[in-house]
Every structure is written in structure tokens, then in C-alpha cells.
Design a protein around this motif. Sequence first.
Motif, short mmCIF file in Angstrom:
data_model
loop_
_atom_site.label_atom_id
_atom_site.label_comp_id
_atom_site.label_asym_id
_atom_site.label_seq_id
_atom_site.Cartn_x
_atom_site.Cartn_y
_atom_site.Cartn_z
N ARG A 73 0.83 -1.21 0.00
CA ARG A 73 0.00 0.00 0.00
C ARG A 73 0.87 1.27 0.00
NH1 ARG A 73 -3.29 -3.22 3.53
NH2 ARG A 73 -2.24 -2.34 5.35
N ALA A 74 1.95 1.24 0.78
CA ALA A 74 2.84 2.41 0.82
C ALA A 74 3.50 2.64 -0.53
CB ALA A 74 3.90 2.21 1.90
N ARG A 75 3.91 1.57 -1.20
CA ARG A 75 4.56 1.71 -2.50
C ARG A 75 3.61 2.31 -3.52
NH1 ARG A 75 6.58 -3.77 -4.95
NH2 ARG A 75 4.32 -4.00 -5.15
N ARG A 76 2.38 1.87 -3.52
CA ARG A 76 1.40 2.40 -4.47
C ARG A 76 1.09 3.87 -4.16
NH1 ARG A 76 -2.77 -2.82 -4.55
NH2 ARG A 76 -1.34 -4.27 -5.62
N ALA A 77 1.01 4.18 -2.86
CA ALA A 77 0.71 5.58 -2.50
C ALA A 77 1.83 6.51 -2.94
CB ALA A 77 0.49 5.68 -0.98
N LEU A 78 3.09 6.10 -2.73
CA LEU A 78 4.22 6.93 -3.14
C LEU A 78 4.28 7.09 -4.65
CD1 LEU A 78 7.01 5.63 -0.72
CD2 LEU A 78 5.80 7.81 -0.62
N THR A 79 3.95 6.02 -5.36
CA THR A 79 3.94 6.12 -6.83
C THR A 79 2.89 7.12 -7.29
OG1 THR A 79 4.66 3.82 -6.99
CG2 THR A 79 3.68 4.82 -8.95
N ALA A 80 1.72 7.06 -6.67
CA ALA A 80 0.65 8.00 -7.03
C ALA A 80 1.05 9.44 -6.73
CB ALA A 80 -0.63 7.64 -6.30
N ILE A 81 1.69 9.63 -5.55
CA ILE A 81 2.12 10.99 -5.18
C ILE A 81 3.16 11.53 -6.17
CG2 ILE A 81 3.36 12.31 -3.44
CD1 ILE A 81 2.06 10.53 -1.31
N ALA A 82 4.07 10.67 -6.59
CA ALA A 82 5.10 11.10 -7.54
C ALA A 82 4.49 11.47 -8.88
CB ALA A 82 6.13 9.98 -7.72
N LEU A 83 3.52 10.66 -9.33
CA LEU A 83 2.87 10.98 -10.61
C LEU A 83 2.10 12.29 -10.52
CD1 LEU A 83 1.66 7.43 -11.68
CD2 LEU A 83 3.48 8.78 -12.71
N ILE A 84 1.37 12.47 -9.42
CA ILE A 84 0.59 13.71 -9.26
C ILE A 84 1.52 14.91 -9.17
CG2 ILE A 84 -0.97 14.95 -7.72
CD1 ILE A 84 -2.18 12.23 -6.98
N GLY A 85 2.64 14.78 -8.39
CA GLY A 85 3.58 15.88 -8.26
C GLY A 85 4.21 16.26 -9.58
N ALA A 86 4.56 15.24 -10.38
CA ALA A 86 5.14 15.53 -11.68
C ALA A 86 4.14 16.24 -12.58
CB ALA A 86 5.62 14.23 -12.34
N GLY A 87 2.87 15.80 -12.49
CA GLY A 87 1.85 16.47 -13.30
C GLY A 87 1.64 17.91 -12.88
N VAL A 88 1.61 18.18 -11.56
CA VAL A 88 1.45 19.55 -11.08
C VAL A 88 2.65 20.39 -11.48
CG1 VAL A 88 1.29 20.98 -9.01
CG2 VAL A 88 -0.04 18.86 -9.16
N TRP A 89 3.84 19.82 -11.36
CA TRP A 89 5.06 20.54 -11.74
C TRP A 89 5.00 20.94 -13.22
CZ3 TRP A 89 10.55 18.58 -9.99
CH2 TRP A 89 11.51 19.53 -10.36
N ALA A 90 4.60 19.99 -14.06
CA ALA A 90 4.51 20.29 -15.48
C ALA A 90 3.45 21.34 -15.76
CB ALA A 90 4.21 19.02 -16.26
N ALA A 91 2.34 21.27 -15.05
CA ALA A 91 1.26 22.25 -15.25
C ALA A 91 1.71 23.65 -14.86
CB ALA A 91 0.03 21.83 -14.46
N VAL A 92 2.41 23.78 -13.71
CA VAL A 92 2.90 25.09 -13.27
C VAL A 92 3.96 25.61 -14.24
CG1 VAL A 92 4.17 26.29 -11.45
CG2 VAL A 92 2.38 24.67 -10.86
N ASP A 93 4.76 24.69 -14.76
CA ASP A 93 5.80 25.08 -15.72
C ASP A 93 5.20 25.75 -16.94
OD1 ASP A 93 8.43 24.88 -15.14
OD2 ASP A 93 8.83 23.20 -16.48
#
Length: 545
Positions: free
Chosen positions: A28-48
Amino acid sequence: MPRSPSRDLSDRYIGRRGYFRSPDVFRRARRALTAIALIGAGVWAAVDVAKPAQRVQYAHSHGQLADVHAAFDNNCEACHKAHKVSLNPLDAFRARDRWHDLTCEKCHAGPPHHASSNKEAQAFHDRCSNCHHDHNGRLNSLVRLADKDCNWCHGELNRYHDADRSLTAARGEAPYANKVTNFVTDHPEFRSLDTTKSPRTLTFSHAVHMSPGQAYSADGKEAMTVARLRELGGAAAVARFATGQPDNAKVQLACASCHALDAGAGSPELDKVKATLTKGAPADALFPPRAEGAYFLPVNFEAHCRSCHPLSAPEAVAESGGKKYAVPRFEVAHRKQPADLAAELKAGYLKGLSDGGHPALARPPELGGKLDPQQPLAPPTLGQTAERLTADAEANLFGSAGSCAKCHTVAAGAGGARPKIAAVPDRTVWLRHATFNHASHRGATCATCHPGTAAAFVSPVEANKPEPVQILGLNTCRACHAPVGTVVKLPDGAEVAGGGARHNCTDCHRYHNGDNPLQGRGAAARESGAPLSLKQWLTGSTQKE
């Protein structure tokens, strides 16, 4: 056939054959971290994409640039060299190295650090970012470097500057210290204070000149009074050194009477000189601004000494036909050797004899008519008389007790040649390999760092000896410039605790163009070879518009 033991072991999973599909806490922790990384990358790209003006400062940068480079906050290409896309996977580990490839030379000429450095040291200094570190905030200084940047060479100088020792030996100087890592622990004594190879040739007593009337004793008859100063130097000398004092008052000098900071702003006296010389033209056109007070203006005879010590040929008397003809004193030029001054002395005495009506100038009356033969003229004696007076004046000026010998070292001429005055070493700047700003230290008295310069009555014998160097050594600086609590022993034996003032290498030493320490920032060697337009400067492009 007996039952296999492994069959019994697998019985624990009876009814739970899909156990591996049940997530545990790690899955569960591995899946949660993967989701957070994907969301963070998406937000980073959107702000960029949505806020490009903020991406350099907050997303791709180590921090804000210094104030002087603030215009480049959003434009990496202004300073960093562009690199092509590489398919080499090893380049991913060299990204930091590539970011240190800068284009500082577009705006900064970047004179060499030391011409004597070897190839290894030159390669290190060719990369500006090895010492100058930006992205450390608006208030970060790019020129005040940490000691570790200097210690790269000066921690083992022989390794990187092998030529330094041979160069200093050729100049007759002491060699550089091989290891200097900290001002407090292993900095050597100031080399320029050693005058053994360049002895002082000027006799001067600060104690006498700072005493009231520049006298040897409190009731000395030789004391310089205002009336005597007016007689020697005129009203201008009184206005400069004794304004508003009565004629019987003793002239009291101060340090500032002769030592004036090169402050750039000028003074009322300098403004009067400007007005006289420029005659209505803008003064700044002929008098460019000067430095901010790091050094004192040179002390020179014309500006500081002549008022009390006018250099003049002695008065003389010539006798002819039972009559005496006096030649009054007349001023002669300073900074001339006796051989060069002889012609000026002779011309002065010739003029004095001429003005006094010496009979050698009188033309004898004509006898008879114009066609009658003329009587031969008496042999001219005026030149011979002037030469005799000149010889007497030279003995008066350049003799062992003469006027020039009171201050200068005069060497007797060999084989009947005229004597020679020893050159005065240029000591306008004593610490030639470092900076010292007197304006920053004006809170301390001059005698704090220059002992023996205060007023004192001394004997003529002591006053007529060359003074030792009145500059204290290294530990006097350490009294303030050392960590708080550091025990520092002063030259007089007293011990004090360090004051905690800054003591980094770059607080006193230059680094670029260090072989020419008196060359300031505004010198031609620091000018950019190809200045950029405003658009080029802001975008970092050197292409013509």
C-alpha cells in the motif's frame, strides 16, 4: 508411498490460495508513493506551462541570483553555456559539471589571476565558478570569497606557482610563503615593512613636527610661529596651517596637515585650485573623480614642506671696484640633482648681479667719432663671478650640513664630481600586495597603528636620524581581525583578546590581476572586449541584432 512433508507445509494456506493478491502495508505504501510522484510531476509540469516566469526561480534553480545578476533570474542562457542533447547515459552523471560552464567573459574581461601560475592553476582559474558561487540569494557577494577558495593554491603554493619564487628572487624580494591558510594561524609578517634591502634615505621626525612650533623643546627659540610662517610661506601657508591664529602663536600641525585621504569629493582648497585652473570650464572635465578613500594622497615638497622649508639659493655678495653688490635669495627647483641644478643657480646669480647694476654689464663710453677705432672692452668678469657664487651656493646646499642634507642622504662625488642625492623610495603605498582602507579605520587614532608619530620633544641628534618604519606588524591587525577571544600579543608585549572583525583573505587581498595590485576595477584590463546591447545583455546572446 509415504506422504511428502512439503504437502503438510502447504496446508497452512488451505482456503487462502490467493494470499499474494492481498495487499499488505508495504504494498500500500509503495502504491501511495507512486501516485504521489505521478501527481507531483503532473502539477510541476502544469505550473511550468501556466507560470513560466516562476519556473526558473522555484523549479529549476538552486536559489536566487545575487543582486548584480537579478536581471538573469529567468534566463539561464545568459550565463550558462548551452549543451546539445546527448544520448550517452553517462552524461546524466555529468550534469553538475556542465552547469559550471559559464560565459562570464561576455560581460567581465576577467584579467588573469597570476601570470606566474602553472597550467594546472590556470585551468582551475579559467573556470570562474570554481571560486565565484551564485544562486545563494540576493545579498550574496560574488567577490568576497571563502578562504577555502584561496587555499586551493595558497595551501601549497609551490605546487601551483613554481615561478613565483624565481620572480621574487630576481626582484630582490623575500619569497612568498608556501602555505597560508588563515590570517590568524599561519599568515607571515608583512614583507613590505622590511627596509633592509631598501633603506630609508629621508630624515624626518614626526615627533618634532607634531610638537607645538615644531621645536626641540617647550621653550625653544627656533619654534615656528605664525609670523615666521608668513615670512617663509606667505599668506597661503598661514591660511592652510594656522588659520585665525595670532602672529605670536606657535604653529600646531596635525596628521591631516600633510596626510589627506584621496576621498574623491575634494575640499574647499582643492575647489579653489580647480576654479583657478579651469577658468570657468567644468572642473569635472579636467579633474576626474578619484577613489573612495582607500589611500592617502602622496606627501610632496611643494604642497606640504615648502611653506616652512623654502628651498632657496643663499644670498651672496660680489665685490667690484671697491663696491659690494648683494644678490638676494631666490627660490630653486626641487627634485633636481646637484649637476642639474648648477645651471639654474648660475642663471639666478647672473640675474641678481644684473639687477644690482654690476659694473661688468656697463658698456664703456665711445671715444672719438664713429670711424675712429674703438677701445678694446675689458675682459668680462660677470660669468666668472657667477660661477664663484654658484660654487659657494652648492657647498651651502649640498654640503654635509647643507640645506638639502637636512632631509636627504647626500653622497659625495668621486673624482671631483658633484655630489649626488640618494633617491627616495616610493612609499605612498606600503602594503603593495594587499588593500588597506584608511577611511574604514578612521575611528582609531593614527598613533594606534603608527607609534612614534605623536608630539614629543626630542634632541636635535635624535630628530636628525632616519625614522624606523612607523607601521606596526601583523599582530596589531589581529587585535581586531581575529575570532572573539583569540589571544593576541601586541608588539609592546601586551596581550589582548581578538575583536571578532572579519579576517577573510579577500578582505585584504586582490586575486584577479594580482601581479599588478594597484590596478583598480575601472582599469582598461577589466573592460569587456565587446560590450553588449541591452537586449543582448538581458538574453545572454552575443549575436548581432
